[in-house]
Scaffold this motif. Structure first.
Motif, PDB file in Angstrom:
ATOM      1  N   THR A 191     101.843  66.899  82.295  1.00  0.00           N
ATOM      2  CA  THR A 191     101.126  66.342  82.264  1.00  0.00           C
ATOM      3  C   THR A 191      99.467  67.785  83.721  1.00  0.00           C
ATOM      4  N   ASN A 192     100.476  68.446  84.103  1.00  0.00           N
ATOM      5  CA  ASN A 192     100.252  69.357  85.121  1.00  0.00           C
ATOM      6  C   ASN A 192      99.727  70.801  84.484  1.00  0.00           C
ATOM      7  N   ASP A 193      98.611  71.317  84.864  1.00  0.00           N
ATOM      8  CA  ASP A 193      97.906  72.616  84.147  1.00  0.00           C
ATOM      9  C   ASP A 193      98.769  73.474  84.403  1.00  0.00           C
ATOM     10  N   GLU A 194      98.960  73.959  86.086  1.00  0.00           N
ATOM     11  CA  GLU A 194      99.614  74.530  86.311  1.00  0.00           C
ATOM     12  C   GLU A 194     101.058  74.498  86.356  1.00  0.00           C
ATOM     13  N   GLU A 195     101.467  74.338  86.087  1.00  0.00           N
ATOM     14  CA  GLU A 195     103.565  73.871  85.620  1.00  0.00           C
ATOM     15  C   GLU A 195     103.535  74.029  84.132  1.00  0.00           C
ATOM     16  N   THR A 196     102.311  73.619  83.120  1.00  0.00           N
ATOM     17  CA  THR A 196     101.872  74.413  82.031  1.00  0.00           C
ATOM     18  C   THR A 196     102.214  75.830  82.162  1.00  0.00           C
ATOM     19  N   GLU A 197     101.074  76.588  82.947  1.00  0.00           N
ATOM     20  CA  GLU A 197     101.044  77.846  82.912  1.00  0.00           C
ATOM     21  C   GLU A 197     102.588  78.430  83.591  1.00  0.00           C
ATOM     22  N   LYS A 198     103.395  77.681  84.078  1.00  0.00           N
ATOM     23  CA  LYS A 198     104.261  78.795  84.722  1.00  0.00           C
ATOM     24  C   LYS A 198     104.869  78.448  83.905  1.00  0.00           C
ATOM     25  N   LEU A 199     105.988  77.394  82.612  1.00  0.00           N
ATOM     26  CA  LEU A 199     106.058  77.702  81.381  1.00  0.00           C
ATOM     27  C   LEU A 199     105.971  78.759  80.451  1.00  0.00           C
ATOM     28  N   LEU A 200     104.738  78.914  80.209  1.00  0.00           N
ATOM     29  CA  LEU A 200     104.417  79.825  79.455  1.00  0.00           C
ATOM     30  C   LEU A 200     104.522  81.418  80.359  1.00  0.00           C
ATOM     31  N   LYS A 201     104.512  80.835  81.081  1.00  0.00           N
ATOM     32  CA  LYS A 201     105.194  82.317  82.055  1.00  0.00           C
ATOM     33  C   LYS A 201     106.926  82.331  81.462  1.00  0.00           C
ATOM     34  N   GLU A 202     107.820  81.244  82.106  1.00  0.00           N
ATOM     35  CA  GLU A 202     109.017  81.883  82.043  1.00  0.00           C
ATOM     36  C   GLU A 202     109.490  82.134  80.796  1.00  0.00           C
ATOM     37  N   ILE A 203     108.837  80.833  79.865  1.00  0.00           N
ATOM     38  CA  ILE A 203     109.396  81.515  78.555  1.00  0.00           C
ATOM     39  C   ILE A 203     109.288  82.442  77.900  1.00  0.00           C
ATOM     40  N   ASP A 204     108.560  83.422  78.546  1.00  0.00           N
ATOM     41  CA  ASP A 204     108.222  84.876  78.085  1.00  0.00           C
ATOM     42  C   ASP A 204     109.357  85.875  78.924  1.00  0.00           C
ATOM     43  N   ILE A 205     109.677  84.812  79.800  1.00  0.00           N
ATOM     44  CA  ILE A 205     110.830  85.418  80.621  1.00  0.00           C
ATOM     45  C   ILE A 205     112.139  85.275  80.122  1.00  0.00           C
ATOM     46  N   LEU A 206     112.467  84.152  79.352  1.00  0.00           N
ATOM     47  CA  LEU A 206     113.639  83.849  78.186  1.00  0.00           C
ATOM     48  C   LEU A 206     113.234  84.771  77.719  1.00  0.00           C
ATOM     49  N   LEU A 207     112.325  84.807  76.700  1.00  0.00           N
ATOM     50  CA  LEU A 207     112.441  85.327  75.570  1.00  0.00           C
ATOM     51  C   LEU A 207     113.202  87.104  75.242  1.00  0.00           C
TER      52      LEU A 207
END
Length: 211
Positions: A191-207
């Motif tokens: 529900t948090n925009d900043e947390e969502t942006e963190k998710l997107l960045k960390e998906i890239d790290i995991l990929l």
């Protein structure tokens, strides 16, 4: 519980690997250290928690399982289609991730409905279409109460029937990032925009770990 896991994760993140100097995400959850004998020698091994095998019915009335997510990373969450509180925001934020990675076969999305009474496959299909999901990269699934609620604990998600809350169901609004070995690598407030942006960045790290 989630805060404790995230605190441990923050304290144990490995920022650099010896060879690539690339950031890496932690494995989240209680781990078990065991001692075993290999070739006559005592060896210490660490067992990390993993999402167990599962089978659920998706929005197309097709039975899918954990095997459909082999060799992929995926983002999982728990919701219900007529949720009047956190679900609309959580699903719109997850949609941002879906839109960013749409067509990328290395990543998938999995939303579990906790309303086993109403959210039949055709209801989930209509919901997915209205949300803007255009392929099978994002699965919406239903199952028995025991199966859905039972596996939610493995994702560190709280789920509960509660007639005293709006919609009749109570649940966490977390988005959970899972790796190839079914380990949890990140938990984010959907529900948090900043947390969502963190998710997107960390998906890239995991990929990047699997390139």
């Amino acid at each position: 519980m989630i805060r404790n896991f995230l605190a441990v994760a923050a304290a144990t993140i490995v920022f650099l690997s010896c060879e690539s100097q690339a950031p890496k995400l932690p494995i989240i959850g209680d781990r078990e250290v065991i001692e075993k004998v290999v070739d006559g020698k005592s060896v210490v091994d660490t067992i990390y928690p993993a999402i167990p095998d599962f089978k659920f019915l998706n929005q197309d009335s097709v039975l899918i399982s954990n095997k459909d997510f082999d060799n992929k990373i995926y983002v999982a969450n728990f919701f219900f289609t007529h949720c009047p509180s956190i679900c609309p925001t959580m699903q719109r934020n997850l949609l941002k991730a879906y839109q960013k990675y749409k067509g990328n076969e290395a990543i998938a999305f999995l939303s579990h409905s906790i309303d086993f009474k109403y959210d039949h496959p055709h209801v989930l299909k209509s919901y997915a279409t209205k949300l803007g999901v255009e392929n099978d990269q994002w699965q919406f699934v239903t199952g028995s109460k025991a199966d859905i609620y039972g596996i939610s604990d493995k994702y560190l998600i709280f789920t509960k029937e509660d007639e005293n809350v709006a919609g009749g169901y109570d649940h966490s609004g977390y988005l959970v990032l899972i790796d190839h070995n079914k380990h949890i690598r990140g938990v984010y407030d959907g529900t948090n925009d900043e947390e969502t942006e963190k998710l997107l960045k960390e998906i890239d790290i995991l990929l990047a770990e699997y390139k």
